[in-house]
Design a protein around this motif. Structure first.
Motif, short mmCIF file in Angstrom:
data_model
loop_
_atom_site.label_atom_id
_atom_site.label_comp_id
_atom_site.label_asym_id
_atom_site.label_seq_id
_atom_site.Cartn_x
_atom_site.Cartn_y
_atom_site.Cartn_z
N THR A 56 0.88 -1.24 0.01
CA THR A 56 0.15 -0.01 0.08
C THR A 56 0.81 1.34 -0.05
O THR A 56 2.09 1.05 0.28
N GLU A 57 0.32 2.57 -0.31
CA GLU A 57 1.03 3.72 -0.41
C GLU A 57 1.55 3.80 1.02
O GLU A 57 2.63 4.50 1.23
N GLU A 58 0.86 3.65 2.18
CA GLU A 58 1.42 3.87 3.54
C GLU A 58 2.47 2.94 3.83
O GLU A 58 3.52 3.39 4.46
N GLU A 59 2.29 1.58 3.38
CA GLU A 59 3.63 0.71 3.49
C GLU A 59 4.78 1.26 2.82
O GLU A 59 5.81 1.20 3.48
N LEU A 60 4.51 1.69 1.75
CA LEU A 60 5.84 2.24 1.08
C LEU A 60 6.33 3.67 1.73
O LEU A 60 7.64 3.55 1.91
N ARG A 61 5.49 4.38 2.19
CA ARG A 61 5.93 5.60 3.11
C ARG A 61 6.55 5.20 4.27
O ARG A 61 7.66 5.77 4.60
N ASP A 66 8.55 7.19 -1.73
CA ASP A 66 7.56 8.23 -2.08
C ASP A 66 6.79 7.26 -3.05
O ASP A 66 7.44 7.21 -4.32
N PRO A 67 5.43 7.03 -2.73
CA PRO A 67 4.83 6.65 -3.96
C PRO A 67 4.61 7.13 -5.11
O PRO A 67 4.20 6.70 -6.20
N GLU A 68 4.75 8.45 -5.07
CA GLU A 68 4.52 9.07 -6.45
C GLU A 68 5.89 8.87 -7.28
O GLU A 68 5.61 9.07 -8.60
N ASN A 70 7.74 6.10 -7.24
CA ASN A 70 8.03 4.78 -7.29
C ASN A 70 7.37 4.18 -8.68
O ASN A 70 6.22 4.24 -9.00
N SER A 72 7.05 0.44 -11.04
CA SER A 72 6.98 -0.85 -11.04
C SER A 72 6.95 -1.35 -12.29
O SER A 72 6.74 -0.51 -13.33
#
Length: 81
Positions: A56-61, A66-68, A70, A72
């Motif tokens: 999730t974005e929270e897990e990435l943070r 930064d999910p923006e 990142n 894949s």
């Protein structure tokens, strides 16, 4: 449990550990019983094949990513091919 493919089980004399190897993938695991070794192998093969979900974005943070920014997919580095 185990996909019906060829699985090799071994127990070394004098050891309380069983080793299970999936012949197709080469993935191996172990356990204190045959059953535990096979269950651990199932989990390891799922991981090898990419089972699971994207983070999730929270897990990435939480990992400092930064999910923006990142990305894949795309090509793998040479070392991972």
């Amino acid at each position: 449990m185990s996909s019906g493919k060829e699985i090799r089980l071994k127990n070394r004399e004098g050891s309380d550990l069983w080793t299970a190897v999936d012949a197709e993938t080469g993935v191996a695991s172990q356990g204190r019983s045959r059953q535990e070794a096979l269950e651990n192998l199932d989990e390891a093969v799922e991981g090898y094949r990419g089972a699971g979900r994207p983070p999730t974005e929270e897990e990435l943070r939480e990992l400092g990513i930064d999910p923006e920014e990142n990305e894949s997919g795309g090509e793998l580095p040479d070392i991972l091919e």
